[in-house]
Design a protein around this motif. Sequence first.
Motif, mmCIF file in Angstrom:
data_model
loop_
_atom_site.group_PDB
_atom_site.id
_atom_site.type_symbol
_atom_site.label_atom_id
_atom_site.label_comp_id
_atom_site.label_asym_id
_atom_site.label_seq_id
_atom_site.Cartn_x
_atom_site.Cartn_y
_atom_site.Cartn_z
ATOM 1 N N ALA A 59 0.826 -1.206 0.000
ATOM 2 C CA ALA A 59 0.000 0.000 0.000
ATOM 3 C C ALA A 59 0.864 1.261 0.000
ATOM 4 N N VAL A 106 2.066 1.742 -3.534
ATOM 5 C CA VAL A 106 0.979 2.239 -4.389
ATOM 6 C C VAL A 106 0.708 3.715 -4.100
ATOM 7 N N ALA A 107 0.720 4.095 -2.842
ATOM 8 C CA ALA A 107 0.472 5.489 -2.475
ATOM 9 C C ALA A 107 1.543 6.411 -3.036
ATOM 10 N N THR A 110 -1.161 0.740 -9.575
ATOM 11 C CA THR A 110 -1.866 -0.390 -8.973
ATOM 12 C C THR A 110 -0.930 -1.584 -8.823
ATOM 13 N N VAL A 156 -5.379 4.501 -0.442
ATOM 14 C CA VAL A 156 -5.467 3.309 -1.289
ATOM 15 C C VAL A 156 -6.810 2.605 -1.079
ATOM 16 N N LYS A 214 -5.152 -0.337 -5.170
ATOM 17 C CA LYS A 214 -5.229 0.764 -6.133
ATOM 18 C C LYS A 214 -5.098 2.100 -5.414
ATOM 19 N N PRO A 215 -4.498 3.074 -6.088
ATOM 20 C CA PRO A 215 -4.440 4.408 -5.465
ATOM 21 C C PRO A 215 -5.821 5.057 -5.502
#
Length: 160
Positions: free
Chosen positions: A103, A106-107, A112, A136, A152-153
């Motif tokens: 996470a 992703v952030a 993704t 996220v 996913k963001p």
Amino acid sequence: MEKNVKQQVESIAREFLDKISLTGAQVEVQEAQEGQFRLAIQTDEPRLYIGEGGSNLSDIQYLLRLVARKKLNPATPLFIDVDINNYKDAKIQYLKQTARSAADDVAITKITKSLPPMNAYERRIVHSELSLREDVATESQGEEPYRFIMIKPKSIIFEF
């Protein structure tokens, strides 16, 4: 629930473990809530009984639960959670750390990322771990037994 149910579960568990050649193991039975028991097993040969990805451990837990339900009153609510050498606790911590790390990636990257396939219980741990994050979102995809989580963001909308 009867007071002796814990002792009955412990006796059934010890007999079951002897029959699957898990002798010499230390077994501690804890009653978490009424009808819910946790068997903490310590053994010198954990890998054999845990199996790849915990598959043997899941099978042992399932079979022990069936045996216990058959030997006890079928109307008695019963759930038995079996852990060998703290495998489940370590797995939960690993899943949470993996989820947080993915996470964070992703952030930062806004790309993704997918995690490896997991069973429903493991996916629930990841979804729960990341549920309060505002940067996220998680989504399960695929078909069992290859179902996995996409991280996913989230779009951040600034209001002025």
